[in-house]
Design a protein around this motif. Structure first.
Motif, PDB file in Angstrom:
ATOM      1  N   MET A  38       0.839  -1.214   0.000  1.00  0.00           N
ATOM      2  CA  MET A  38       0.000   0.000   0.000  1.00  0.00           C
ATOM      3  C   MET A  38       0.867   1.254   0.000  1.00  0.00           C
ATOM      4  N   PHE A  39       1.905   1.241   0.821  1.00  0.00           N
ATOM      5  CA  PHE A  39       2.824   2.366   0.896  1.00  0.00           C
ATOM      6  C   PHE A  39       3.487   2.598  -0.460  1.00  0.00           C
ATOM      7  N   ALA A  40       3.979   1.531  -1.083  1.00  0.00           N
ATOM      8  CA  ALA A  40       4.634   1.657  -2.388  1.00  0.00           C
ATOM      9  C   ALA A  40       3.672   2.230  -3.428  1.00  0.00           C
ATOM     10  N   ALA A  41       2.448   1.725  -3.458  1.00  0.00           N
ATOM     11  CA  ALA A  41       1.470   2.205  -4.439  1.00  0.00           C
ATOM     12  C   ALA A  41       1.182   3.691  -4.250  1.00  0.00           C
ATOM     13  N   ASP A  42       0.950   4.097  -3.004  1.00  0.00           N
ATOM     14  CA  ASP A  42       0.642   5.507  -2.754  1.00  0.00           C
ATOM     15  C   ASP A  42       1.851   6.407  -2.996  1.00  0.00           C
ATOM     16  N   LEU A  43       3.041   5.952  -2.601  1.00  0.00           N
ATOM     17  CA  LEU A  43       4.245   6.767  -2.808  1.00  0.00           C
ATOM     18  C   LEU A  43       4.543   6.937  -4.296  1.00  0.00           C
ATOM     19  N   LEU A  44       4.455   5.859  -5.055  1.00  0.00           N
ATOM     20  CA  LEU A  44       4.779   5.951  -6.481  1.00  0.00           C
ATOM     21  C   LEU A  44       3.829   6.880  -7.223  1.00  0.00           C
ATOM     22  N   LYS A  45       2.623   7.070  -6.721  1.00  0.00           N
ATOM     23  CA  LYS A  45       1.693   8.038  -7.317  1.00  0.00           C
ATOM     24  C   LYS A  45       2.189   9.467  -7.144  1.00  0.00           C
ATOM     25  N   GLU A  46       3.061   9.688  -6.152  1.00  0.00           N
ATOM     26  CA  GLU A  46       3.616  11.019  -5.888  1.00  0.00           C
ATOM     27  C   GLU A  46       4.944  11.258  -6.606  1.00  0.00           C
ATOM     28  N   ILE A  47       5.519  10.212  -7.180  1.00  0.00           N
ATOM     29  CA  ILE A  47       6.818  10.324  -7.841  1.00  0.00           C
ATOM     30  C   ILE A  47       6.602  10.791  -9.274  1.00  0.00           C
TER      31      ILE A  47
ATOM     32  N   GLU B  19       6.362   4.395  18.733  1.00  0.00           N
ATOM     33  CA  GLU B  19       6.828   3.629  19.887  1.00  0.00           C
ATOM     34  C   GLU B  19       6.938   2.155  19.495  1.00  0.00           C
ATOM     35  N   ASN B  20       7.563   1.380  20.366  1.00  0.00           N
ATOM     36  CA  ASN B  20       7.735  -0.045  20.114  1.00  0.00           C
ATOM     37  C   ASN B  20       6.451  -0.792  20.466  1.00  0.00           C
ATOM     38  N   GLU B  21       5.424  -0.583  19.657  1.00  0.00           N
ATOM     39  CA  GLU B  21       4.121  -1.204  19.838  1.00  0.00           C
ATOM     40  C   GLU B  21       3.782  -2.014  18.595  1.00  0.00           C
ATOM     41  N   PHE B  22       2.952  -3.036  18.769  1.00  0.00           N
ATOM     42  CA  PHE B  22       2.521  -3.833  17.633  1.00  0.00           C
ATOM     43  C   PHE B  22       1.428  -3.087  16.890  1.00  0.00           C
ATOM     44  N   VAL B  23       1.575  -2.969  15.563  1.00  0.00           N
ATOM     45  CA  VAL B  23       0.626  -2.208  14.751  1.00  0.00           C
ATOM     46  C   VAL B  23       0.098  -3.035  13.582  1.00  0.00           C
ATOM     47  N   VAL B  24      -1.122  -2.709  13.159  1.00  0.00           N
ATOM     48  CA  VAL B  24      -1.742  -3.341  11.995  1.00  0.00           C
ATOM     49  C   VAL B  24      -2.410  -2.263  11.154  1.00  0.00           C
ATOM     50  N   GLY B  25      -2.712  -2.637   9.918  1.00  0.00           N
ATOM     51  CA  GLY B  25      -3.412  -1.739   9.003  1.00  0.00           C
ATOM     52  C   GLY B  25      -2.476  -1.163   7.972  1.00  0.00           C
ATOM     53  N   TYR B  26      -3.042  -0.655   6.905  1.00  0.00           N
ATOM     54  CA  TYR B  26      -2.297  -0.034   5.814  1.00  0.00           C
ATOM     55  C   TYR B  26      -1.132  -0.929   5.348  1.00  0.00           C
ATOM     56  N   GLY B  27      -1.449  -2.197   5.143  1.00  0.00           N
ATOM     57  CA  GLY B  27      -0.463  -3.162   4.664  1.00  0.00           C
ATOM     58  C   GLY B  27       0.134  -4.033   5.747  1.00  0.00           C
ATOM     59  N   LEU B  28       0.091  -3.584   6.987  1.00  0.00           N
ATOM     60  CA  LEU B  28       0.641  -4.353   8.106  1.00  0.00           C
ATOM     61  C   LEU B  28      -0.432  -5.301   8.635  1.00  0.00           C
TER      62      LEU B  28
ATOM     63  N   ARG C  43      -4.374  -6.133   6.817  1.00  0.00           N
ATOM     64  CA  ARG C  43      -3.607  -5.409   5.786  1.00  0.00           C
ATOM     65  C   ARG C  43      -4.484  -4.427   5.020  1.00  0.00           C
ATOM     66  N   ASN C  44      -5.751  -4.745   4.868  1.00  0.00           N
ATOM     67  CA  ASN C  44      -6.666  -3.951   4.054  1.00  0.00           C
ATOM     68  C   ASN C  44      -7.168  -2.700   4.753  1.00  0.00           C
ATOM     69  N   LEU C  45      -6.884  -2.542   6.032  1.00  0.00           N
ATOM     70  CA  LEU C  45      -7.373  -1.377   6.762  1.00  0.00           C
ATOM     71  C   LEU C  45      -6.689  -0.114   6.270  1.00  0.00           C
ATOM     72  N   LYS C  46      -7.457   0.928   6.104  1.00  0.00           N
ATOM     73  CA  LYS C  46      -6.966   2.200   5.572  1.00  0.00           C
ATOM     74  C   LYS C  46      -6.083   2.939   6.575  1.00  0.00           C
ATOM     75  N   ASP C  47      -6.420   2.839   7.853  1.00  0.00           N
ATOM     76  CA  ASP C  47      -5.687   3.508   8.923  1.00  0.00           C
ATOM     77  C   ASP C  47      -4.725   2.518   9.578  1.00  0.00           C
ATOM     78  N   ILE C  48      -3.881   3.013  10.486  1.00  0.00           N
ATOM     79  CA  ILE C  48      -2.964   2.159  11.244  1.00  0.00           C
ATOM     80  C   ILE C  48      -3.412   2.154  12.702  1.00  0.00           C
TER      81      ILE C  48
END
Length: 181
Positions: free
Chosen positions: A50-59, A152-161, A168-173
């Motif tokens: 998700m990050f790669a797709a969104d970033l490449l749209k800005e390149i 912080e050193n916390e477990f995170v999900v969403g936006y690809g994670l 992974r499909n969640l829009k937010d983190i």
């Protein structure tokens, strides 16, 4: 706002609007830094899609993209053993390489990706990560050039994670709030 995945409750950490804004800023920085050059982006799957797709749209400069897939997680624990599942499909010799990561925690995965890339004798290697956990780093990296958020050193999900393939499909983190009995 909270969500539940399996028997874990997660709370909102970063909204998509914040993520999108920081990605736009990183894109501007890369466009300026690599003007009149032709970098190769190496996206580390699965988490960075998700990050790669969104970033490449800005390149806006000319560029290429390739993918590598490594596995380092079992549930919410990062394994010491990293498995290279899918390798590079192009030559990186004398190329300017930007490695795209969803998250840099211990740095074990990133260390392996950098070693893999450097074997190809690129002109330069830079790392662009959406999330960085400075407190969890076990390695030093001169290559980290672009960071969306330090967390912080916390477990995170969403936006690809993900957690066990879910979220992974969640829009937010979201960050882990508590275990549900």
């Amino acid at each position: 706002m909270t969500i539940q995945i399996d028997k874990k409750e997660f709370e909102l950490l970063l909204e998509y609007d914040q993520i999108e804004k920081n990605i736009r800023l990183i894109g501007i920085q890369i466009n300026v830094a690599y003007e009149k050059r032709l970098p190769v982006f190496i996206s580390v799957l699965n988490g960075s899609f998700m990050f790669a797709a969104d970033l490449l749209k800005e390149i806006e400069i000319g560029c290429e993209i390739s993918f590598v897939k490594l596995a380092s997680y079992q549930g919410e624990r990062q394994s010491e053993q990293i498995k290279n599942l899918i390798g590079l499909n192009m030559s990186l010799q004398d190329r300017e390489v930007i490695i795209l990561e969803d998250i840099v925690e211990s740095g074990n995965t990133l260390k392996q990706v950098i070693e893999l890339v450097k074997k190809e004798k690129p002109a330069s290697v830079a790392v662009c990560t959406l999330l960085l956990k400075p407190a969890a780093l076990q390695h030093d990296f001169d290559e980290i050039a672009y960071v969306g958020f330090e967390i912080e050193n916390e477990f995170v999900v969403g936006y690809g994670l993900d957690y066990n393939g879910l979220g992974r499909n969640l829009k937010d983190i979201y960050r882990l709030k508590r275990e549900i009995p």
